[in-house]
Design an enzyme around this catalytic site. Sequence first.
Site, mmCIF file in Angstrom:
data_model
loop_
_atom_site.group_PDB
_atom_site.id
_atom_site.type_symbol
_atom_site.label_atom_id
_atom_site.label_comp_id
_atom_site.label_asym_id
_atom_site.label_seq_id
_atom_site.Cartn_x
_atom_site.Cartn_y
_atom_site.Cartn_z
ATOM 1 N N ARG A 1 10.274 -5.565 -11.472
ATOM 2 C CA ARG A 1 9.598 -6.392 -11.565
ATOM 3 C C ARG A 1 9.164 -6.941 -12.587
ATOM 4 N NH1 ARG A 1 8.373 -3.194 -7.191
ATOM 5 N NH2 ARG A 1 8.647 -3.649 -5.219
ATOM 6 N N ASN B 1 8.038 -12.430 -8.017
ATOM 7 C CA ASN B 1 7.579 -11.227 -8.328
ATOM 8 C C ASN B 1 7.999 -11.242 -10.512
ATOM 9 O OD1 ASN B 1 6.991 -8.771 -6.869
ATOM 10 N ND2 ASN B 1 8.907 -8.860 -6.028
ATOM 11 N N ASP C 1 3.296 -2.220 -0.498
ATOM 12 C CA ASP C 1 3.355 -1.151 -0.634
ATOM 13 C C ASP C 1 2.176 0.121 0.315
ATOM 14 O OD1 ASP C 1 4.016 -1.005 -4.607
ATOM 15 O OD2 ASP C 1 3.464 -2.513 -3.153
ATOM 16 N N ARG D 1 3.966 -0.019 3.772
ATOM 17 C CA ARG D 1 4.718 1.481 3.618
ATOM 18 C C ARG D 1 4.344 3.087 3.397
ATOM 19 N NH1 ARG D 1 8.072 -2.399 -1.067
ATOM 20 N NH2 ARG D 1 9.316 -2.759 0.210
ATOM 21 N N HIS E 1 2.296 -4.022 -7.895
ATOM 22 C CA HIS E 1 3.231 -3.877 -7.297
ATOM 23 C C HIS E 1 4.528 -3.707 -7.807
ATOM 24 C CE1 HIS E 1 5.708 -4.630 -3.871
ATOM 25 N NE2 HIS E 1 5.919 -5.373 -3.999
#
Length: 345
Positions: A119, A151, A179, A182, A206
């Site tokens: 990113r 991003n 995140d 997840r 992130h």
Amino acid sequence: MAENYVVNGVLRYKMATVDKLFQPVQKKTDDTGNKVTVVGTGQVGMAAVFSMLTQNVTNHIALVDVMEDKLKGEMMDLQHGSSFMRNAKIQASSDFAVSAGSKICIVTAGVRQREGESRLDLVQRNTDVLKHIIPPLVKYSPDTILLIASNPVDILTYVSWKISGLPKHRVIGSGTNLDSARFRYLLSEKLGIAPTSCHGYIIGEHGDSSVPVWSGVNIAGVRLGDLNPKIGEDDDPENWKEIHARVVKSAYEVIKLKGYTSWAIGLSLSQLARAIVTNANSVHAVSTYLKGEHGVEDQVFLSLPCVLGHSGVCDVVRQPLTDAEKNLLQQSAKLMAKVQSGINF
């Protein structure tokens, strides 16, 4: 010949039938108070739009993009589904004037992350894109809250803050909300319970330097660290640390398999928009101004659990972090500051 007129940007015809059907009582207004503009009609932007409309987060969406054919096509496709939604008003234009009066402006536009590309490699290219997006958004919606998803999101949230001139609580990055989702999903798979019953946060960037707060992971208030003091550490015989490694690799794996990420980030943005529109005062891991928190000395935006409401970030939750977690967060902040120092505004 009957005179034509325009309502909500749609050409209509003055007909006797309409005059016979309705007796006007007062002038109609387009203002719903929950208007959300989404800049960028790529996979992420449209996933966010679809999630917000079908989850009834808002019924007033404005789309902005430079690709006029795709923009019009997406607008028409959604409009054709209006009967399946709650009176959705959907507008689209390459002119930022369509965004006027937005409660939230979600920015998903930018150069797409390539397979194998971090990113952070996207910084300057997407900074240049934001220079043409942020000023007109603020011009037409001076009271808006900016929600950045492009991003690298933490650095681009900082860039958006600098460009916009808005107070820090009204510039938010989608950050590690995804995140953390997840993380909870993978915890749930290992524990055999629902993701919503797993409580834990990923903070910081992130991206590759994100920080799992293992010290706070709990199920119904039972901290896993009390049951396994080695949890998340290198010498943990149960290898819980692998879960965070999989979180970090998740986006790269999805991009490799399908070319982009969309549904999960779209749902994440919808959740954040709902918290703001409904003044929920709910807690989400989002990218916010971090200087002064947990020993961070630089002007950076990184994720911590934040209380979100009508005005944006209302509070930052001060989690009790271990020394190791705090050090990792500070390292992440230094990495962001280093990259930011090379940005050409």
